[in-house]
Design a protein around this motif. Structure first.
Motif, mmCIF file in Angstrom:
data_model
loop_
_atom_site.group_PDB
_atom_site.id
_atom_site.type_symbol
_atom_site.label_atom_id
_atom_site.label_comp_id
_atom_site.label_asym_id
_atom_site.label_seq_id
_atom_site.Cartn_x
_atom_site.Cartn_y
_atom_site.Cartn_z
ATOM 1 N N VAL A 33 -2.551 1.801 6.534
ATOM 2 C CA VAL A 33 -2.288 3.106 6.495
ATOM 3 C C VAL A 33 -0.808 3.744 6.307
ATOM 4 N N ARG A 34 -0.204 3.185 7.262
ATOM 5 C CA ARG A 34 1.167 3.453 7.384
ATOM 6 C C ARG A 34 1.994 3.094 6.126
ATOM 7 N N LEU A 35 1.610 2.051 5.481
ATOM 8 C CA LEU A 35 2.234 1.795 4.034
ATOM 9 C C LEU A 35 1.777 2.612 2.970
ATOM 10 N N ALA A 36 0.412 2.993 3.254
ATOM 11 C CA ALA A 36 0.016 4.070 2.112
ATOM 12 C C ALA A 36 0.521 5.388 2.170
ATOM 13 N N SER A 80 -1.582 6.201 -2.485
ATOM 14 C CA SER A 80 -1.932 4.807 -2.450
ATOM 15 C C SER A 80 -3.414 4.704 -2.040
ATOM 16 N N LYS A 81 -4.142 3.659 -2.439
ATOM 17 C CA LYS A 81 -5.375 3.409 -2.139
ATOM 18 C C LYS A 81 -5.610 2.121 -1.262
ATOM 19 N N ILE A 82 -6.514 2.216 -0.211
ATOM 20 C CA ILE A 82 -6.775 0.985 0.754
ATOM 21 C C ILE A 82 -8.084 0.583 0.360
ATOM 22 N N GLU A 86 -5.528 -6.157 -9.047
ATOM 23 C CA GLU A 86 -4.120 -6.039 -9.174
ATOM 24 C C GLU A 86 -3.444 -5.528 -7.811
ATOM 25 N N ILE A 87 -3.920 -5.984 -6.766
ATOM 26 C CA ILE A 87 -3.102 -5.300 -5.504
ATOM 27 C C ILE A 87 -1.767 -5.643 -5.331
ATOM 28 N N ALA A 88 -1.048 -4.418 -4.889
ATOM 29 C CA ALA A 88 0.095 -4.673 -4.533
ATOM 30 C C ALA A 88 0.546 -5.290 -3.379
ATOM 31 N N VAL A 89 -0.032 -5.200 -2.392
ATOM 32 C CA VAL A 89 0.058 -5.837 -0.922
ATOM 33 C C VAL A 89 -0.966 -6.138 -0.358
ATOM 34 N N ILE A 90 -0.936 -7.238 0.272
ATOM 35 C CA ILE A 90 -2.162 -7.581 1.131
ATOM 36 C C ILE A 90 -1.525 -7.405 2.737
ATOM 37 N N VAL A 91 -2.488 -6.714 3.496
ATOM 38 C CA VAL A 91 -2.061 -6.545 4.985
ATOM 39 C C VAL A 91 -3.166 -7.418 5.555
#
Length: 150
Positions: A26-29, A38-40, A112-117
């Motif tokens: 959520v902080r990244l979004a 951004s969407k999670i 096409e995810i930009a980042v995986i947390v």
């Protein structure tokens, strides 16, 4: 850093590590600002159910079809739902069956995810050496950035 919207995938399993990962996602979004939302995607990977054989008279239903699933789902997704609701970050829940690392990687590539947390496993050095960890497998094989939360 460009302020563009991103698709962020967070691995959820109900553990304290996955709750921390949800908060970081959520902080990244939120870092993308209000103009570029951004969407999670919160993904829960359940173990694949074994295929019933002809000797099974009453094969057990998958976990998502068992009584009490809705309460369990709410408990697992509680933190990510709460934090996204408070901040207004859009979220999509995904529940899949299979190997956790493989399913996370496949979903990330498909969407096409930009980042995986993902939360760290917390497994000891010996256990990780023999079995490996989901976060290690994802970090080694992902085609996008991976953020491992401790």
């Amino acid at each position: 850093m460009l302020n563009l919207s991103k698709k962020i995938l967070v691995a959820i399993d109900g553990s304290p590590q996955s709750d921390k990962a949800a908060e970081e996602a959520v902080r990244l979004a939120l870092a993308s600002g209000t103009r570029f939302r951004s969407k999670i995607y919160a993904i829960l990977v359940l173990p694949s159910t074994r295929t019933p054989s002809f000797t099974d008279f009453m094969p057990s239903p998958p976990p998502t079809e068992r009584p009490g699933w809705e309460e369990q789902r709410k408990r697992i997704f509680y933190v990510v739902e709460k934090v996204t609701a408070e901040t207004g970050v859009p979220i999509e829940h995904v529940v899949v069956y299979g190997d956790a690392a493989e399913e996370i990687l496949a979903f990330a590539e498909q969407e096409e995810i930009a980042v995986i947390v993902i939360g760290s496993s917390g497994a000891g050095r010996v256990k990780r050496a023999f079995l490996g960890s989901v976060s290690t497998k994802v970090a080694l094989h992902a085609r996008c950035s991976v953020y491992i939360v401790r």
